[in-house]
Design an enzyme around this catalytic site. Sequence first.
Site, mmCIF file in Angstrom:
data_model
loop_
_atom_site.group_PDB
_atom_site.id
_atom_site.type_symbol
_atom_site.label_atom_id
_atom_site.label_comp_id
_atom_site.label_asym_id
_atom_site.label_seq_id
_atom_site.Cartn_x
_atom_site.Cartn_y
_atom_site.Cartn_z
ATOM 1 C CG ASP A 18 -1.836 -1.196 1.301
ATOM 2 O OD1 ASP A 18 -1.870 -1.995 0.359
ATOM 3 O OD2 ASP A 18 -2.501 -1.355 2.341
ATOM 4 C CE LYS A 78 -3.837 -4.306 1.590
ATOM 5 N NZ LYS A 78 -4.337 -3.455 2.672
ATOM 6 C CB CYS A 111 -2.043 -2.770 5.902
ATOM 7 S SG CYS A 111 -3.646 -1.984 5.556
#
Length: 197
Positions: A18, A78, A111
């Site tokens: 990310d 996601k 995350c």
Amino acid sequence: MANIGRLSTKDTVLLLCDMQEKFRPNIFQFTNIVSNAARLLQASRILSIPPILTEQYPKGLGPTVPELGAEGLTAHAKTSFTMMIEAVEKELETLGNPKRAILCGIETHACIACTTYDLLEKGMEVHIVADAVSSRSQTDRLFALSRLKQSGAFLTTTEAVLLQLVQDAKHPNFNEIQKLMAHPSPDTGLLAFFSAL
């Protein structure tokens, strides 16, 4: 024998979490974190370690930043706070279920943490590259690293990963890896982590 966390190019995957455009202004040490992750991605290509890339809600948070150098990689979109979504699970199966993951990206307490817990529960060895992960808050980042170490992840640095992967100056790719270490990794504020221990 206890698991000492020795890295190897065999059965290893690089997970890139990310590192997206909208995070740029808000993540502590974003530029340096991405710079270190980019070196790891370059090394993975040199050493034939498969990389896997995710993006958190790219419609709202934008694409992966270009300086990561992830062109040509499929970005798995996601919304969950773990990289271990169905598409990534399938990719890991295709790769023969690697035993080790090198993990970098953002955010450490979200995350990165959730991904680490999922990987550890799967029985994988997790190497979190401390100078290639971050959060908006340095406090969240440092406490997350401490918590993840308690859970059984190995904390390491970019340069340590590069050297452990080649193991020997006689390695056929050592000169290429050495070029990635021509300049020391930038300081990303980790000294505070060790002074707090």
